[in-house]
Design a protein around this motif. Structure first.
Motif, PDB file in Angstrom:
ATOM      1  N   UNK A  26      -5.547   0.511  13.740  1.00  0.00           N
ATOM      2  CA  UNK A  26      -4.121   0.427  13.413  1.00  0.00           C
ATOM      3  C   UNK A  26      -3.255   0.099  14.621  1.00  0.00           C
ATOM      4  N   UNK A  27      -3.698   0.485  15.804  1.00  0.00           N
ATOM      5  CA  UNK A  27      -2.930   0.161  17.006  1.00  0.00           C
ATOM      6  C   UNK A  27      -2.908  -1.340  17.274  1.00  0.00           C
ATOM      7  N   UNK A  28      -3.893  -2.055  16.731  1.00  0.00           N
ATOM      8  CA  UNK A  28      -3.950  -3.506  16.869  1.00  0.00           C
ATOM      9  C   UNK A  28      -3.545  -4.211  15.580  1.00  0.00           C
ATOM     10  N   UNK A  29      -3.380  -3.458  14.499  1.00  0.00           N
ATOM     11  CA  UNK A  29      -2.886  -4.025  13.251  1.00  0.00           C
ATOM     12  C   UNK A  29      -3.928  -4.648  12.348  1.00  0.00           C
ATOM     13  N   UNK A  30      -5.203  -4.214  12.445  1.00  0.00           N
ATOM     14  CA  UNK A  30      -6.223  -4.784  11.566  1.00  0.00           C
ATOM     15  C   UNK A  30      -7.289  -3.762  11.220  1.00  0.00           C
ATOM     16  N   UNK A  31      -8.013  -4.068  10.121  1.00  0.00           N
ATOM     17  CA  UNK A  31      -9.158  -3.263   9.679  1.00  0.00           C
ATOM     18  C   UNK A  31     -10.250  -4.200   9.194  1.00  0.00           C
ATOM     19  N   UNK A  32     -11.494  -3.798   9.411  1.00  0.00           N
ATOM     20  CA  UNK A  32     -12.653  -4.546   8.924  1.00  0.00           C
ATOM     21  C   UNK A  32     -13.188  -3.838   7.694  1.00  0.00           C
ATOM     22  N   UNK A  33     -13.348  -4.592   6.608  1.00  0.00           N
ATOM     23  CA  UNK A  33     -13.896  -4.047   5.373  1.00  0.00           C
ATOM     24  C   UNK A  33     -15.401  -4.287   5.323  1.00  0.00           C
ATOM     25  N   UNK A  34     -16.114  -3.512   4.504  1.00  0.00           N
ATOM     26  CA  UNK A  34     -17.577  -3.632   4.460  1.00  0.00           C
ATOM     27  C   UNK A  34     -18.042  -4.970   3.888  1.00  0.00           C
ATOM     28  N   UNK A  35     -17.168  -5.719   3.252  1.00  0.00           N
ATOM     29  CA  UNK A  35     -17.532  -7.046   2.751  1.00  0.00           C
ATOM     30  C   UNK A  35     -17.275  -8.140   3.792  1.00  0.00           C
ATOM     31  N   UNK A  36     -16.913  -7.736   5.017  1.00  0.00           N
ATOM     32  CA  UNK A  36     -16.729  -8.697   6.098  1.00  0.00           C
ATOM     33  C   UNK A  36     -15.326  -9.252   6.227  1.00  0.00           C
ATOM     34  N   UNK A  37     -14.405  -8.802   5.406  1.00  0.00           N
ATOM     35  CA  UNK A  37     -13.027  -9.289   5.441  1.00  0.00           C
ATOM     36  C   UNK A  37     -12.234  -8.511   6.489  1.00  0.00           C
ATOM     37  N   UNK A  38     -11.482  -9.234   7.312  1.00  0.00           N
ATOM     38  CA  UNK A  38     -10.532  -8.610   8.224  1.00  0.00           C
ATOM     39  C   UNK A  38      -9.189  -8.591   7.524  1.00  0.00           C
ATOM     40  N   UNK A  41      -2.293  -5.969   9.193  1.00  0.00           N
ATOM     41  CA  UNK A  41      -1.150  -5.134   8.830  1.00  0.00           C
ATOM     42  C   UNK A  41      -0.098  -5.887   8.010  1.00  0.00           C
ATOM     43  N   UNK A  42       0.057  -7.177   8.259  1.00  0.00           N
ATOM     44  CA  UNK A  42       1.063  -7.965   7.530  1.00  0.00           C
ATOM     45  C   UNK A  42       0.551  -8.445   6.174  1.00  0.00           C
ATOM     46  N   UNK A  43      -0.608  -7.955   5.740  1.00  0.00           N
ATOM     47  CA  UNK A  43      -1.304  -8.259   4.491  1.00  0.00           C
ATOM     48  C   UNK A  43      -2.034  -9.600   4.518  1.00  0.00           C
ATOM     49  N   UNK A  44      -2.101 -10.251   5.648  1.00  0.00           N
ATOM     50  CA  UNK A  44      -2.928 -11.444   5.778  1.00  0.00           C
ATOM     51  C   UNK A  44      -4.389 -11.037   5.879  1.00  0.00           C
ATOM     52  N   UNK A  45      -5.282 -11.999   5.671  1.00  0.00           N
ATOM     53  CA  UNK A  45      -6.719 -11.718   5.713  1.00  0.00           C
ATOM     54  C   UNK A  45      -7.465 -12.875   6.367  1.00  0.00           C
ATOM     55  N   UNK A  46      -8.576 -12.530   6.987  1.00  0.00           N
ATOM     56  CA  UNK A  46      -9.509 -13.514   7.513  1.00  0.00           C
ATOM     57  C   UNK A  46     -10.831 -13.254   6.819  1.00  0.00           C
ATOM     58  N   UNK A  47     -11.308 -14.243   6.057  1.00  0.00           N
ATOM     59  CA  UNK A  47     -12.547 -14.091   5.302  1.00  0.00           C
ATOM     60  C   UNK A  47     -13.742 -14.387   6.200  1.00  0.00           C
ATOM     61  N   UNK A  48     -14.922 -13.884   5.847  1.00  0.00           N
ATOM     62  CA  UNK A  48     -16.105 -14.078   6.693  1.00  0.00           C
ATOM     63  C   UNK A  48     -16.460 -15.543   6.969  1.00  0.00           C
ATOM     64  N   UNK A  49     -16.097 -16.434   6.060  1.00  0.00           N
ATOM     65  CA  UNK A  49     -16.414 -17.856   6.265  1.00  0.00           C
ATOM     66  C   UNK A  49     -15.352 -18.577   7.098  1.00  0.00           C
TER      67      UNK A  49
END
Length: 64
Positions: A26-38, A41-49
């Motif tokens: 949270x201090x950097x504004x992101x979380x990694x999900x178990x499906x590989x998605x980043x 905090x702003x609700x954007x996402x980076x997919x594994x591909x």
């Protein structure tokens, strides 16, 4: 990558954000999900591909 029962939704699924958090920064504004998605905090996402999902914060949240 997911070992949960039932398994978490895959990164290609519309409900991909329902996957479990495996690393939170949270201090950097992101979380990694178990499906590989980043998830950012702003609700954007980076997919594994490498595809980017633009932030999709509801308009009501902007007015609050």
């Amino acid at each position: 990558m997911c070992t949960h029962t039932p398994t978490c939704p895959p990164a290609e699924s519309p409900d991909r954000e329902a996957a479990h958090v495996v690393a939170a920064h949270p201090e950097q504004g992101w979380s990694l999900l178990c499906n590989g998605v980043l998830v950012f905090e702003d609700t954007g996402e980076l997919l594994p591909d490498g595809r980017v999902v633009a932030p999709h914060r509801p308009v009501a949240a902007l007015l609050a």
